[in-house]
Design a protein around this motif. Structure first.
Motif, short mmCIF file in Angstrom:
data_model
loop_
_atom_site.label_atom_id
_atom_site.label_comp_id
_atom_site.label_asym_id
_atom_site.label_seq_id
_atom_site.Cartn_x
_atom_site.Cartn_y
_atom_site.Cartn_z
N LYS A 34 0.77 4.69 9.83
CA LYS A 34 1.02 5.88 9.00
C LYS A 34 -0.16 6.21 8.08
N GLY A 35 -0.19 7.48 7.63
CA GLY A 35 -1.18 7.89 6.64
C GLY A 35 -2.43 8.49 7.24
N ASP A 36 -3.30 8.96 6.35
CA ASP A 36 -4.57 9.53 6.78
C ASP A 36 -5.58 8.41 7.06
N ASP A 37 -6.82 8.80 7.34
CA ASP A 37 -7.86 7.82 7.67
C ASP A 37 -8.07 6.82 6.53
N VAL A 92 4.37 0.82 1.62
CA VAL A 92 5.61 1.07 0.89
C VAL A 92 5.67 2.57 0.59
N GLU A 93 6.88 3.09 0.51
CA GLU A 93 7.06 4.51 0.23
C GLU A 93 7.44 4.74 -1.23
N ALA A 94 7.08 5.91 -1.74
CA ALA A 94 7.36 6.24 -3.14
C ALA A 94 8.85 6.23 -3.44
N SER A 95 9.67 6.61 -2.47
CA SER A 95 11.12 6.66 -2.66
C SER A 95 11.73 5.28 -2.86
N ASN A 96 10.97 4.23 -2.52
CA ASN A 96 11.50 2.86 -2.57
C ASN A 96 10.87 2.02 -3.68
N LEU A 97 10.00 2.60 -4.50
CA LEU A 97 9.25 1.81 -5.49
C LEU A 97 10.16 1.08 -6.46
N PHE A 98 11.20 1.74 -6.96
CA PHE A 98 12.09 1.12 -7.93
C PHE A 98 12.90 -0.04 -7.35
N ALA A 125 -7.67 1.33 4.76
CA ALA A 125 -7.32 0.42 3.67
C ALA A 125 -6.30 -0.61 4.14
N PHE A 126 -5.34 -0.19 4.95
CA PHE A 126 -4.34 -1.10 5.51
C PHE A 126 -5.02 -2.25 6.26
N LYS A 127 -5.99 -1.90 7.10
CA LYS A 127 -6.68 -2.91 7.91
C LYS A 127 -7.47 -3.88 7.03
N LEU A 128 -8.14 -3.35 6.00
CA LEU A 128 -8.95 -4.20 5.12
C LEU A 128 -8.08 -5.19 4.35
N LEU A 163 0.86 -1.19 0.00
CA LEU A 163 0.00 0.00 0.00
C LEU A 163 0.89 1.24 0.00
N LEU A 164 0.77 2.08 -1.03
CA LEU A 164 1.58 3.29 -1.11
C LEU A 164 1.17 4.25 -0.01
N ASN A 165 2.16 4.66 0.80
CA ASN A 165 1.86 5.50 1.95
C ASN A 165 3.06 6.40 2.24
#
Length: 338
Positions: free
Chosen positions: A185-188, A209-215, A193-196, A176-178
């Motif tokens: 972490k993240g908003d509501d 996962v963070e955007a800086s680590n996608l590659f 979504a994480f829990k589901l 999950l991109l966060n």
């Protein structure tokens, strides 16, 4: 397997579309194509019409038009005719290089959404350079401006099916991109979504996962809302293009020694360019619709068209959409009993 093609969509239509389709036709005897567009222009580039049918229309949807209005008012547009062919069963899939918004509207209002799916998501395949993988999928990257947590959960399910069927990954890792890797972490939206996603033990959920680590390949499928996904995708594309451009000019604008070094590195740099060439991964799939609807970049060349057709063939051969339909039909039955 029959594919309906919007032959007039994209920057270089119909030439690159005809060339890519013919290459796919020659490679795969089990494919048939119907090309919708200006027949005279299409035939200029068509070498032979074996397993290729042309349906004449002069009407084309422009990228600047309102997508929904264009789909509803231009009944004879090449994209609309292709979508209607899928709806009627005359074709099994739809492929276009045209307007993303119009293709989404055609998919929703003509082809139709899978029962149980709240909103379709747009999913491309992107390059990765670490984590033992060469690519990853990300959705949604722009089909929706806003999403609910339940929709992100559905993206995780559909993305997992796709990665298993098309990329042949036994247990696709879902991330999950966060804005951080910690569960809280993240908003509501992202916390829910994480829990589901984590609650569904059929999914191989690896967390945030963070955007800086996608590659670096932290996940095989990255789930995100449409707004964030679109912004991330454009940042990735823009950064890759800028870096390659700067690297090229740093070498060419330097002295003789640097240019000689550049020549020695030419093959390696070519490999780097190939890694970030998304055309080899096929088009972006609109997951959540009743048939494969695939969008390639408007500036795509014939090579990208060929790979996109190959991608569609894999989806049809593996009945990926039918598996998603069956899953959500079964879920609806369980919910009805409860």
């Amino acid at each position: 397997m029959k594919i309906a093609v919007d032959a007039m969509g994209g920057d270089h239509a119909p030439q690159v579309i005809v060339e890519g389709v013919e290459r796919a036709r020659d490679a795969y005897p089990d494919l048939e194509f119907t090309l919708y567009g200006r027949e005279q222009e299409i035939r200029q580039y068509l070498k032979k019409d074996e397993r290729i049918t042309i349906v004449q229309t002069d009407v084309v949807i422009d990228g600047n038009e309102s997508p929904v209005k264009a789909i509803r008012s231009k009944k004879d547009a090449s994209m609309v005719l292709a979508a209607n062919a899928v709806k009627s069963g005359d074709a099994d899939a739809l492929f276009s290089l045209g307007s993303t918004g119009a293709l989404l509207a055609a998919g929703l209002f003509i082809v139709g959404r899978i029962k149980g799916i709240e909103r379709p998501g747009l999913m491309p395949t992107l390059p990765a350079v670490g984590g033992g993988i060469s690519s990853f999928n990300m959705l949604d990257v722009g089909a929706n401006a806003e999403n609910r947590a339940s929709q992100l959960y559905q993206y995780a399910l559909m993305g997992s099916y796709y990665a298993h069927d098309i990329r042949h990954i036994e247990h696709p890792r879902i991330g999950l991109l966060n804005n951080g890797t910690e569960p809280h972490k993240g908003d509501d939206l992202h916390q829910e979504a994480f829990k589901l996603i984590a609650a569904d033990k059929s999914l191989n959920f690896v967390g945030n996962v963070e955007a800086s680590n996608l590659f670096n390949g932290p996940a095989d499928v990255v789930v995100t809302d449409g707004f964030t996904g679109n912004a991330t995708l454009k940042a990735i594309e823009g950064t890759a293009n800028t870096l390659l451009h700067l690297l090229k000019h740093s070498i060419m604008d330097a002295g003789v020694k640097e240019k000689l070094g550049g020549l020695l590195l030419k093959q390696s740099l070519g490999g780097l360019k190939t890694t970030f060439d998304t055309s080899a991964y096929g088009g972006a799939v609109l997951l959540g619709l009743k048939a494969p609807i695939v969008k390639a970049h408007g500036a795509a060349d014939s090579e990208a068209v060929y790979y996109t057709v190959r991608q569609i063939r894999e989806m049809l051969h593996n009945q990926t959409i039918q598996k998603v339909v069956a899953y959500f039909s079964e879920q609806a039955k369980i919910e009805k009993k409860d």
